[in-house]
Design a protein around this motif. Structure first.
Motif, short mmCIF file in Angstrom:
data_model
loop_
_atom_site.label_atom_id
_atom_site.label_comp_id
_atom_site.label_asym_id
_atom_site.label_seq_id
_atom_site.Cartn_x
_atom_site.Cartn_y
_atom_site.Cartn_z
N LYS A 108 1.19 -1.09 -0.19
CA LYS A 108 0.06 -0.21 0.02
C LYS A 108 0.74 1.25 -0.08
CE LYS A 108 -3.58 2.02 2.75
NZ LYS A 108 -4.43 1.78 3.80
N VAL A 109 0.78 1.93 -1.06
CA VAL A 109 1.71 3.34 -1.33
C VAL A 109 1.13 4.48 -1.41
CG1 VAL A 109 3.38 4.01 -2.80
CG2 VAL A 109 3.23 1.57 -2.60
N ALA A 110 1.48 5.55 -0.84
CA ALA A 110 1.01 6.93 -0.70
C ALA A 110 2.09 7.79 -1.58
CB ALA A 110 0.64 7.39 0.66
N ALA A 111 1.42 8.41 -2.35
CA ALA A 111 2.42 9.66 -3.37
C ALA A 111 2.03 10.70 -3.19
CB ALA A 111 2.54 8.99 -4.83
N ALA A 112 2.73 11.57 -3.50
CA ALA A 112 2.24 13.08 -3.42
C ALA A 112 1.78 13.36 -5.02
CB ALA A 112 3.66 13.94 -3.43
N SER A 113 2.32 12.84 -6.03
CA SER A 113 1.81 13.04 -7.41
C SER A 113 1.90 11.79 -8.13
CB SER A 113 2.84 14.06 -7.75
OG SER A 113 3.98 13.72 -8.00
N MET A 114 1.47 11.95 -9.43
CA MET A 114 1.55 10.72 -10.24
C MET A 114 3.12 10.55 -10.58
SD MET A 114 -1.18 8.99 -10.51
CE MET A 114 -0.91 8.07 -11.92
N PRO A 115 3.91 11.58 -10.81
CA PRO A 115 5.29 11.26 -11.13
C PRO A 115 6.09 10.78 -9.83
CG PRO A 115 4.55 13.51 -11.86
CD PRO A 115 3.57 12.97 -11.24
N HIS A 116 5.76 11.13 -8.68
CA HIS A 116 6.20 10.70 -7.28
C HIS A 116 5.92 8.75 -7.22
CE1 HIS A 116 6.16 10.55 -2.65
NE2 HIS A 116 7.28 10.09 -3.37
N LEU A 117 4.57 8.64 -7.68
CA LEU A 117 4.20 7.34 -7.79
C LEU A 117 5.01 6.33 -8.62
CD1 LEU A 117 2.48 5.02 -6.96
CD2 LEU A 117 0.88 5.65 -8.51
N GLU A 118 5.05 7.05 -9.85
CA GLU A 118 6.07 6.49 -10.91
C GLU A 118 7.51 6.30 -10.38
OE1 GLU A 118 6.92 6.99 -15.71
OE2 GLU A 118 6.23 8.78 -14.62
N GLU A 119 8.02 7.25 -9.94
CA GLU A 119 9.49 7.07 -9.41
C GLU A 119 9.73 5.97 -8.46
OE1 GLU A 119 11.65 9.14 -5.75
OE2 GLU A 119 11.02 10.70 -7.20
N LEU A 120 8.62 6.08 -7.58
CA LEU A 120 8.47 4.56 -6.51
C LEU A 120 8.38 3.32 -6.99
CD1 LEU A 120 8.78 3.93 -3.69
CD2 LEU A 120 6.09 4.26 -3.39
N VAL A 121 7.43 3.31 -8.14
CA VAL A 121 7.31 2.09 -8.73
C VAL A 121 8.41 1.41 -9.57
CG1 VAL A 121 5.80 0.84 -10.43
CG2 VAL A 121 4.66 2.32 -8.79
N ASN A 122 9.13 2.56 -10.53
CA ASN A 122 10.22 2.23 -11.12
C ASN A 122 11.34 1.82 -10.13
OD1 ASN A 122 9.36 3.27 -13.26
ND2 ASN A 122 10.23 5.32 -13.54
N GLU A 123 11.27 2.42 -8.76
CA GLU A 123 12.39 1.69 -7.71
C GLU A 123 11.96 0.39 -7.56
OE1 GLU A 123 14.49 3.49 -3.75
OE2 GLU A 123 13.07 4.76 -4.75
N LEU A 124 10.74 0.21 -7.37
CA LEU A 124 10.47 -1.27 -7.06
C LEU A 124 10.51 -2.43 -8.31
CD1 LEU A 124 6.92 -0.47 -5.35
CD2 LEU A 124 8.94 -1.56 -4.27
N THR A 125 10.62 -1.77 -9.37
CA THR A 125 10.77 -2.78 -10.47
C THR A 125 12.12 -3.20 -10.55
OG1 THR A 125 11.45 -0.93 -12.08
CG2 THR A 125 8.95 -1.62 -12.11
N GLU A 126 13.03 -2.84 -9.89
CA GLU A 126 14.50 -2.99 -9.60
C GLU A 126 14.58 -4.65 -8.98
OE1 GLU A 126 16.98 -0.41 -7.94
OE2 GLU A 126 16.46 1.39 -9.30
N PHE A 127 13.47 -4.81 -8.37
CA PHE A 127 13.21 -6.16 -7.42
C PHE A 127 12.45 -7.05 -8.45
CE2 PHE A 127 13.88 -2.57 -4.41
CZ PHE A 127 15.20 -3.42 -4.01
#
Length: 152
Positions: A108-127
């Motif tokens: 469950k993830v909270a983000a300040a904006s769609m770009p912020h969410l995209e950045e976080l998801v991109n970081e998760l895709t490393e896994f």
């Protein structure tokens, strides 16, 4: 564990989950106990590990996190510490569940904006591979258990 919880314990748990800031005397009134008996019960529930903490519920939008999402992660490896480190470091990840099935983790993830969410998801895709679902609304907020578990 549920065998050691009587109806009064459950009534206390329900009231504490509704309002963890309730005074012990008011809690006692609501569950028909004296303040001292209520204090003993709450301390016992804490010492048994039934009550594990108290926290404030925060309106995410009002603190700058209007985007809420559920991210499912397929984690192909067996070395989970790097992911666990990211979970500790990224406060935007509000909750993480290790699950069975096609996905290994549900976050469950909270983000300040769609770009912020995209950045976080991109970081998760490393896994591993991710699937992201945006949350429109929370139709049933977390409330915790209200009655004893039924066993078959």
């Amino acid at each position: 564990m549920t065998e050691s919880l009587d109806p009064t314990d459950w009534a206390i748990l329900v009231e504490l989950q509704r309002d963890a800031r309730i005074s012990l005397s008011e809690l006692g009134r609501r569950v028909s106990l004296s303040a001292s008996a209520t204090t003993e019960r709450v301390r016992r529930l804490e010492s048994l590990g039934v009550v594990t903490g108290y926290r404030a519920e925060v309106d995410l939008t009002k603190v700058g996190y209007p985007v809420l999402a559920v991210v499912r992660l397929k984690y192909p490896g067996n070395k989970h510490e790097p992911l666990h480190r990211l979970l500790r470091e990224r406060s935007e990840i509000l909750e993480c569940l290790r699950t069975t099935g096609d996905d290994c983790y549900t976050l469950k993830v909270a983000a300040a904006s769609m770009p912020h969410l995209e950045e976080l998801v991109n970081e998760l895709t490393e896994f591993g591979s991710t699937t992201t679902n945006l949350v429109y609304s929370q139709t049933q907020p977390y409330r915790g258990p209200q009655t004893p578990a039924k066993t078959l």
